[in-house]
Design a protein around this motif. Structure first.
Motif, PDB file in Angstrom:
ATOM      1  N   ILE A  57       0.851  -1.194   0.000  1.00 25.15           N
ATOM      2  CA  ILE A  57       0.000   0.000   0.000  1.00 25.15           C
ATOM      3  C   ILE A  57       0.887   1.244   0.000  1.00 25.15           C
ATOM      4  O   ILE A  57       1.777   1.368   0.855  1.00 25.15           O
ATOM      5  CB  ILE A  57      -0.911   0.016   1.248  1.00 25.15           C
ATOM      6  N   PRO A  58       0.684   2.186  -0.920  1.00 19.86           N
ATOM      7  CA  PRO A  58       1.501   3.401  -0.905  1.00 19.86           C
ATOM      8  C   PRO A  58       1.203   4.263   0.315  1.00 19.86           C
ATOM      9  O   PRO A  58       0.091   4.211   0.865  1.00 19.86           O
ATOM     10  CB  PRO A  58       1.097   4.119  -2.196  1.00 19.86           C
ATOM     11  N   ALA A  59       2.180   5.054   0.736  1.00 20.18           N
ATOM     12  CA  ALA A  59       2.012   5.921   1.914  1.00 20.18           C
ATOM     13  C   ALA A  59       0.806   6.837   1.769  1.00 20.18           C
ATOM     14  O   ALA A  59       0.108   7.136   2.743  1.00 20.18           O
ATOM     15  CB  ALA A  59       3.279   6.745   2.135  1.00 20.18           C
ATOM     16  N   ALA A  60       0.524   7.266   0.544  1.00 24.71           N
ATOM     17  CA  ALA A  60      -0.601   8.175   0.303  1.00 24.71           C
ATOM     18  C   ALA A  60      -1.946   7.543   0.646  1.00 24.71           C
ATOM     19  O   ALA A  60      -2.934   8.251   0.880  1.00 24.71           O
ATOM     20  CB  ALA A  60      -0.609   8.625  -1.157  1.00 24.71           C
ATOM     21  N   ALA A  61      -1.990   6.202   0.687  1.00 23.54           N
ATOM     22  CA  ALA A  61      -3.242   5.496   0.966  1.00 23.54           C
ATOM     23  C   ALA A  61      -3.340   5.071   2.430  1.00 23.54           C
ATOM     24  O   ALA A  61      -4.208   4.278   2.798  1.00 23.54           O
ATOM     25  CB  ALA A  61      -3.367   4.278   0.055  1.00 23.54           C
ATOM     26  N   VAL A  62      -2.443   5.595   3.287  1.00 27.16           N
ATOM     27  CA  VAL A  62      -2.450   5.275   4.719  1.00 27.16           C
ATOM     28  C   VAL A  62      -2.930   6.480   5.513  1.00 27.16           C
ATOM     29  O   VAL A  62      -2.490   7.611   5.271  1.00 27.16           O
ATOM     30  CB  VAL A  62      -1.045   4.861   5.205  1.00 27.16           C
ATOM     31  N   ALA A  63      -3.830   6.247   6.465  1.00 25.42           N
ATOM     32  CA  ALA A  63      -4.271   7.284   7.404  1.00 25.42           C
ATOM     33  C   ALA A  63      -3.792   6.920   8.795  1.00 25.42           C
ATOM     34  O   ALA A  63      -3.821   5.741   9.178  1.00 25.42           O
ATOM     35  CB  ALA A  63      -5.789   7.426   7.399  1.00 25.42           C
ATOM     36  N   THR A  64      -3.319   7.905   9.547  1.00 29.03           N
ATOM     37  CA  THR A  64      -2.851   7.665  10.914  1.00 29.03           C
ATOM     38  C   THR A  64      -3.598   8.582  11.882  1.00 29.03           C
ATOM     39  O   THR A  64      -4.014   9.689  11.515  1.00 29.03           O
ATOM     40  CB  THR A  64      -1.339   7.909  11.033  1.00 29.03           C
ATOM     41  N   ILE A  65      -3.759   8.109  13.117  1.00 24.71           N
ATOM     42  CA  ILE A  65      -4.495   8.861  14.139  1.00 24.71           C
ATOM     43  C   ILE A  65      -3.705   8.812  15.440  1.00 24.71           C
ATOM     44  O   ILE A  65      -3.312   7.724  15.892  1.00 24.71           O
ATOM     45  CB  ILE A  65      -5.900   8.258  14.380  1.00 24.71           C
ATOM     46  N   GLY A  66      -3.453   9.968  16.065  1.00 25.60           N
ATOM     47  CA  GLY A  66      -2.693   9.980  17.308  1.00 25.60           C
ATOM     48  C   GLY A  66      -2.846  11.285  18.071  1.00 25.60           C
ATOM     49  O   GLY A  66      -3.556  12.202  17.635  1.00 25.60           O
ATOM     50  N   ASP A  67      -2.127  11.371  19.196  1.00 26.75           N
ATOM     51  CA  ASP A  67      -2.296  12.543  20.054  1.00 26.75           C
ATOM     52  C   ASP A  67      -1.013  13.046  20.710  1.00 26.75           C
ATOM     53  O   ASP A  67      -1.033  14.078  21.379  1.00 26.75           O
ATOM     54  CB  ASP A  67      -3.305  12.235  21.171  1.00 26.75           C
ATOM     55  N   MET A  68       0.110  12.334  20.530  1.00 30.52           N
ATOM     56  CA  MET A  68       1.309  12.718  21.274  1.00 30.52           C
ATOM     57  C   MET A  68       2.530  12.841  20.369  1.00 30.52           C
ATOM     58  O   MET A  68       2.490  12.499  19.195  1.00 30.52           O
ATOM     59  CB  MET A  68       1.593  11.681  22.368  1.00 30.52           C
ATOM     60  N   GLU A  69       3.631  13.307  20.969  1.00 26.60           N
ATOM     61  CA  GLU A  69       4.888  13.502  20.222  1.00 26.60           C
ATOM     62  C   GLU A  69       5.337  12.233  19.506  1.00 26.60           C
ATOM     63  O   GLU A  69       5.844  12.279  18.392  1.00 26.60           O
ATOM     64  CB  GLU A  69       6.011  13.918  21.195  1.00 26.60           C
ATOM     65  N   ASN A  70       5.142  11.087  20.155  1.00 25.44           N
ATOM     66  CA  ASN A  70       5.609   9.846  19.546  1.00 25.44           C
ATOM     67  C   ASN A  70       4.748   9.417  18.357  1.00 25.44           C
ATOM     68  O   ASN A  70       5.066   8.446  17.670  1.00 25.44           O
ATOM     69  CB  ASN A  70       5.712   8.722  20.584  1.00 25.44           C
ATOM     70  N   ASP A  71       3.661  10.151  18.098  1.00 21.60           N
ATOM     71  CA  ASP A  71       2.826   9.879  16.929  1.00 21.60           C
ATOM     72  C   ASP A  71       3.258  10.687  15.703  1.00 21.60           C
ATOM     73  O   ASP A  71       2.848  10.377  14.574  1.00 21.60           O
ATOM     74  CB  ASP A  71       1.353  10.179  17.239  1.00 21.60           C
ATOM     75  N   LEU A  72       4.088  11.701  15.908  1.00 23.30           N
ATOM     76  CA  LEU A  72       4.499  12.556  14.788  1.00 23.30           C
ATOM     77  C   LEU A  72       5.225  11.787  13.684  1.00 23.30           C
ATOM     78  O   LEU A  72       4.996  12.061  12.498  1.00 23.30           O
ATOM     79  CB  LEU A  72       5.356  13.722  15.290  1.00 23.30           C
ATOM     80  N   PRO A  73       6.120  10.815  14.009  1.00 23.56           N
ATOM     81  CA  PRO A  73       6.771  10.077  12.923  1.00 23.56           C
ATOM     82  C   PRO A  73       5.792   9.350  12.006  1.00 23.56           C
ATOM     83  O   PRO A  73       6.023   9.242  10.806  1.00 23.56           O
ATOM     84  CB  PRO A  73       7.685   9.095  13.661  1.00 23.56           C
ATOM     85  N   MET A  74       4.673   8.864  12.573  1.00 27.12           N
ATOM     86  CA  MET A  74       3.719   8.172  11.690  1.00 27.12           C
ATOM     87  C   MET A  74       2.866   9.173  10.920  1.00 27.12           C
ATOM     88  O   MET A  74       2.442   8.892   9.796  1.00 27.12           O
ATOM     89  CB  MET A  74       2.871   7.155  12.460  1.00 27.12           C
ATOM     90  N   PHE A  75       2.629  10.354  11.490  1.00 24.58           N
ATOM     91  CA  PHE A  75       1.947  11.408  10.724  1.00 24.58           C
ATOM     92  C   PHE A  75       2.754  11.716   9.455  1.00 24.58           C
ATOM     93  O   PHE A  75       2.210  11.877   8.369  1.00 24.58           O
ATOM     94  CB  PHE A  75       1.829  12.689  11.544  1.00 24.58           C
ATOM     95  N   ALA A  76       4.084  11.788   9.624  1.00 21.54           N
ATOM     96  CA  ALA A  76       4.971  12.155   8.519  1.00 21.54           C
ATOM     97  C   ALA A  76       5.044  11.086   7.441  1.00 21.54           C
ATOM     98  O   ALA A  76       5.410  11.368   6.298  1.00 21.54           O
ATOM     99  CB  ALA A  76       6.369  12.449   9.048  1.00 21.54           C
ATOM    100  N   LYS A  77       4.688   9.850   7.788  1.00 23.40           N
ATOM    101  CA  LYS A  77       4.804   8.731   6.840  1.00 23.40           C
ATOM    102  C   LYS A  77       3.479   8.359   6.190  1.00 23.40           C
ATOM    103  O   LYS A  77       3.421   7.401   5.417  1.00 23.40           O
ATOM    104  CB  LYS A  77       5.361   7.495   7.562  1.00 23.40           C
ATOM    105  N   SER A  78       2.415   9.090   6.498  1.00 28.91           N
ATOM    106  CA  SER A  78       1.097   8.728   5.972  1.00 28.91           C
ATOM    107  C   SER A  78       0.533   9.834   5.094  1.00 28.91           C
ATOM    108  O   SER A  78       0.900  10.998   5.229  1.00 28.91           O
ATOM    109  CB  SER A  78       0.130   8.429   7.125  1.00 28.91           C
ATOM    110  N   GLY A  79      -0.377   9.450   4.205  1.00 32.86           N
ATOM    111  CA  GLY A  79      -0.979  10.431   3.310  1.00 32.86           C
ATOM    112  C   GLY A  79      -1.924  11.375   4.022  1.00 32.86           C
ATOM    113  O   GLY A  79      -2.045  12.551   3.675  1.00 32.86           O
ATOM    114  N   VAL A  80      -2.612  10.855   5.036  1.00 33.66           N
ATOM    115  CA  VAL A  80      -3.576  11.640   5.808  1.00 33.66           C
ATOM    116  C   VAL A  80      -3.336  11.362   7.287  1.00 33.66           C
ATOM    117  O   VAL A  80      -3.122  10.205   7.673  1.00 33.66           O
ATOM    118  CB  VAL A  80      -5.037  11.259   5.453  1.00 33.66           C
TER     119      VAL A  80
END
Length: 267
Positions: free
Chosen positions: A206-229
């Motif tokens: 699955i390409p990164a553009a087709a991934v959505a991530t959901i989080g609330d803390m600093e340790n979630d920022l790396p996955m925000f950066a790797k997902s399309g939404v």
């Protein structure tokens, strides 16, 4: 807009309420994802043993990320990929936490160790991960099998200073980041929630553009950066929200379910 094919969610402060409850709305939202053919999994700073109770109610069949993504386990919590903190770096981390006077926990793949059974957040963690700690006088015998070290303190400002000192002490030899205002996590280097998203993208094709991530803390920022939404919870700090594509409601107002509704609309 690329159709979302995979949703990766944080657990605490995101999927669960502050009382560690998985709401009916959250369960229904994940059910809708499955019905729409959208993959769903979770990644957390939690140990693998603290994520098993979510597998069945959410019908998770994909690999799950534990210890901020430095361990990947299957839906039976068996390790698929596991990384450890080097013993010397683990000892250095313990020394920093001792210097700041915060409570220390050490996690291996299947155990939670502490020297202090009366630690301020021990009851909270027992309730959260649904497991009891093993009380030991000394961490030394377990330094060769460390998946994560946690410093726990209700003094958020102290823990923030401790995080700065920890980053300086471990450098590139470990990852140090707060998963809650009261928890400072030290995990193996080169692996975070972003690398977990990468691993899932590769595994599922699955390409990164087709991934959505959901989080609330600093340790979630790396996955925000790797997902399309990306979705920041309403309870997240402003600095976290600034890095997300969207901001949803808080975890006390079923913000996770609201984010899933938006994901489904993107399709």
């Amino acid at each position: 807009m690329t159709r979302i094919a995979l949703v990766v969610s944080d657990v605490d402060g995101t999927l669960l309420t502050k009382d560690k409850i998985l709401t009916d709305a959250a369960k229904a939202a994940v059910r809708k994802l499955h019905e729409a053919g959208v993959g769903f999994t979770i990644v957390s700073s939690r140990p693998a043993i603290g994520m098993g109770f979510l597998i069945e109610p959410l019908s998770i069949t994909l690999p799950v990320g534990a210890f901020n993504g430095s361990s990947i386990v299957d839906d039976k919590l068996r390790p698929i990929e596991q990384h450890l903190i080097a013993p010397a770096v683990a000892q250095r981390s313990l020394d920093v936490l001792d210097a700041f006077g915060v409570d220390i926990w050490l996690f291996t793949n299947d155990r939670w160790y502490t020297r202090n059974p009366d630690g301020e957040y021990v009851p909270h963690e027992k309730r959260a991960i649904k497991a009891d700690p093993t009380i030991i006088p000394d961490f030394t015998p377990h330094l060769a099998s460390v998946c994560k070290i946690v410093g726990a303190s209700s003094d958020a400002a102290l823990l923030q200073r401790c995080e700065v000192a920890m980053k300086e002490a471990v450098g590139a030899e470990a990852t140090a980041v707060r998963s809650q205002t009261y928890y400072l996590d030290v995990t193996p280097p080169g692996h975070d929630k972003g690398t977990f998203v990468d691993a899932m993208s590769r595994r599922l094709g699955i390409p990164a553009a087709a991934v959505a991530t959901i989080g609330d803390m600093e340790n979630d920022l790396p996955m925000f950066a790797k997902s399309g939404v990306s979705f920041a919870m309403g309870n997240a700090a402003d600095g976290i929200k600034q890095h997300a594509t969207h901001v949803t409601e808080s975890n006390e107002r079923d913000g996770f379910a609201a984010a899933i509704e938006m994901v489904l609309q993107l399709g």
